[in-house]
Design a protein around this motif. Sequence first.
Motif, PDB file in Angstrom:
ATOM      1  N   THR A 174      67.930  16.125  53.606  1.00 41.79           N
ATOM      2  CA  THR A 174      67.570  14.712  53.471  1.00 41.79           C
ATOM      3  C   THR A 174      67.001  14.218  54.783  1.00 41.79           C
ATOM      4  OG1 THR A 174      69.345  14.344  51.866  1.00 41.79           O
ATOM      5  CG2 THR A 174      68.436  12.396  52.940  1.00 41.79           C
ATOM      6  N   TRP A 190      61.682   6.725  52.732  1.00 45.83           N
ATOM      7  CA  TRP A 190      60.608   6.167  53.550  1.00 45.83           C
ATOM      8  C   TRP A 190      60.930   4.720  53.927  1.00 45.83           C
ATOM      9  CZ3 TRP A 190      56.764   9.244  55.245  1.00 45.83           C
ATOM     10  CH2 TRP A 190      56.508  10.423  54.543  1.00 45.83           C
ATOM     11  N   TRP A 242      64.973  18.493  48.485  1.00 39.02           N
ATOM     12  CA  TRP A 242      64.555  17.550  49.526  1.00 39.02           C
ATOM     13  C   TRP A 242      64.712  16.117  49.021  1.00 39.02           C
ATOM     14  CZ3 TRP A 242      63.360  17.170  54.495  1.00 39.02           C
ATOM     15  CH2 TRP A 242      63.014  18.331  55.207  1.00 39.02           C
ATOM     16  N   ASP A 272      54.708  13.763  51.460  1.00 32.65           N
ATOM     17  CA  ASP A 272      56.047  14.342  51.308  1.00 32.65           C
ATOM     18  C   ASP A 272      56.054  15.790  51.790  1.00 32.65           C
ATOM     19  OD1 ASP A 272      56.955  11.983  50.190  1.00 32.65           O
ATOM     20  OD2 ASP A 272      56.793  12.692  48.119  1.00 32.65           O
ATOM     21  N   ALA A 273      55.104  16.589  51.296  1.00 32.14           N
ATOM     22  CA  ALA A 273      55.040  17.995  51.676  1.00 32.14           C
ATOM     23  C   ALA A 273      54.775  18.151  53.164  1.00 32.14           C
ATOM     24  CB  ALA A 273      53.959  18.707  50.859  1.00 32.14           C
ATOM     25  N   VAL A 330      55.750  16.150  55.555  1.00 34.67           N
ATOM     26  CA  VAL A 330      56.991  15.886  56.278  1.00 34.67           C
ATOM     27  C   VAL A 330      58.007  17.002  56.048  1.00 34.67           C
ATOM     28  CG1 VAL A 330      58.994  14.340  56.377  1.00 34.67           C
ATOM     29  CG2 VAL A 330      56.693  13.401  56.445  1.00 34.67           C
ATOM     30  N   HIS A 331      58.088  17.529  54.827  1.00 35.36           N
ATOM     31  CA  HIS A 331      58.972  18.670  54.581  1.00 35.36           C
ATOM     32  C   HIS A 331      58.723  19.760  55.616  1.00 35.36           C
ATOM     33  CE1 HIS A 331      59.062  17.714  49.949  1.00 35.36           C
ATOM     34  NE2 HIS A 331      59.735  16.833  50.654  1.00 35.36           N
ATOM     35  N   ILE A 350      63.510  12.335  50.754  1.00 33.90           N
ATOM     36  CA  ILE A 350      62.933  11.568  51.866  1.00 33.90           C
ATOM     37  C   ILE A 350      63.082  10.094  51.550  1.00 33.90           C
ATOM     38  CG2 ILE A 350      60.869  11.031  53.215  1.00 33.90           C
ATOM     39  CD1 ILE A 350      59.785  13.778  52.590  1.00 33.90           C
ATOM     40  N   GLU A 382      68.327  18.688  44.154  1.00 33.14           N
ATOM     41  CA  GLU A 382      67.341  18.036  45.036  1.00 33.14           C
ATOM     42  C   GLU A 382      67.229  18.869  46.314  1.00 33.14           C
ATOM     43  OE1 GLU A 382      70.079  15.132  42.961  1.00 33.14           O
ATOM     44  OE2 GLU A 382      70.348  16.615  44.544  1.00 33.14           O
ATOM     45  N   HIS A 436      52.179   6.511  55.602  1.00 34.77           N
ATOM     46  CA  HIS A 436      52.821   6.196  54.336  1.00 34.77           C
ATOM     47  C   HIS A 436      52.925   4.696  54.112  1.00 34.77           C
ATOM     48  CE1 HIS A 436      56.057   5.928  51.311  1.00 34.77           C
ATOM     49  NE2 HIS A 436      55.647   7.102  50.912  1.00 34.77           N
ATOM     50  N   ASP A 458      50.930  10.190  48.176  1.00 30.40           N
ATOM     51  CA  ASP A 458      52.331  10.290  48.589  1.00 30.40           C
ATOM     52  C   ASP A 458      52.889  11.712  48.487  1.00 30.40           C
ATOM     53  OD1 ASP A 458      52.324   7.649  49.214  1.00 30.40           O
ATOM     54  OD2 ASP A 458      53.582   6.987  47.542  1.00 30.40           O
ATOM     55  N   PRO A 459      52.636  12.458  47.396  1.00 29.25           N
ATOM     56  CA  PRO A 459      53.175  13.829  47.342  1.00 29.25           C
ATOM     57  C   PRO A 459      52.667  14.716  48.477  1.00 29.25           C
ATOM     58  CG  PRO A 459      52.515  13.103  45.155  1.00 29.25           C
ATOM     59  CD  PRO A 459      52.006  12.078  46.123  1.00 29.25           C
TER      60      PRO A 459
END
Length: 222
Positions: A156, A141, A137, A51-52, A54-55, A139, A135, A34, A47-48
């Motif tokens: 979070t 960064w 999630w 994000d997914a 890391v989720h 994150i 929200e 990232h 980036d999306p």
Amino acid sequence: MDYAKEIVFLGELHDQCLAADRAFTRIKWAIQLHAKPQSERQRQLADPQLDAFVHDAVCTFLDACAIVSKLLKPAPARRDPDRAARAEARGAELLRNIGVSEDAEFMPRDVRDAVEHIDERLDEWMASGNRPFPETWVIIWPGEPGSWEPVDGLRTFDARSMEVSVLGSRCNIEGMHEGLVRLDQRLNVSTSDLSFSVTEPGKPPNSISIRMATGRKPPNEG
């Protein structure tokens, strides 16, 4: 607990430690990626997508930690007395045989409760007058302005401190990972991976993969 039964539990603990370790490695990899411009990223992940990524990895890590915690420190309040006594005796014996302190924490109990009973915790959160969580999630960064702190989401993850919050219950996954690595070393259990195919006339073969807990490692095996 006889040896054959103990190996079942040790093998499951070992597999969950491995699952958590793989998830933690993916999280660290995503944080490093990232920080790079998108044009320099492997496979040019946006980036999306990170994000997914890391989720999913954080959820996998927490789920694995919850299983380890349940095996070693059961919370049998919801069970009938016989099952509760059996679970408590099993957890105590595993802790003793592995050589782990009763005080060792691989997952804080409040975080475990939030992960395992998220529906009940959400009900309690709303009933207590707290704001809803649109929200699901959040994150944070590395590189975000240090003075900016977002409102917590349902979950979070602060990648700067490696802290996770689930409905306000917090833990540090870096410290938890270190504890799991030490635990896995103490387990000293070996597993074997087997793969084979089953064929029937006129049909494509079915491939089957099996991982088995086969006992403790020989003294010189890493």
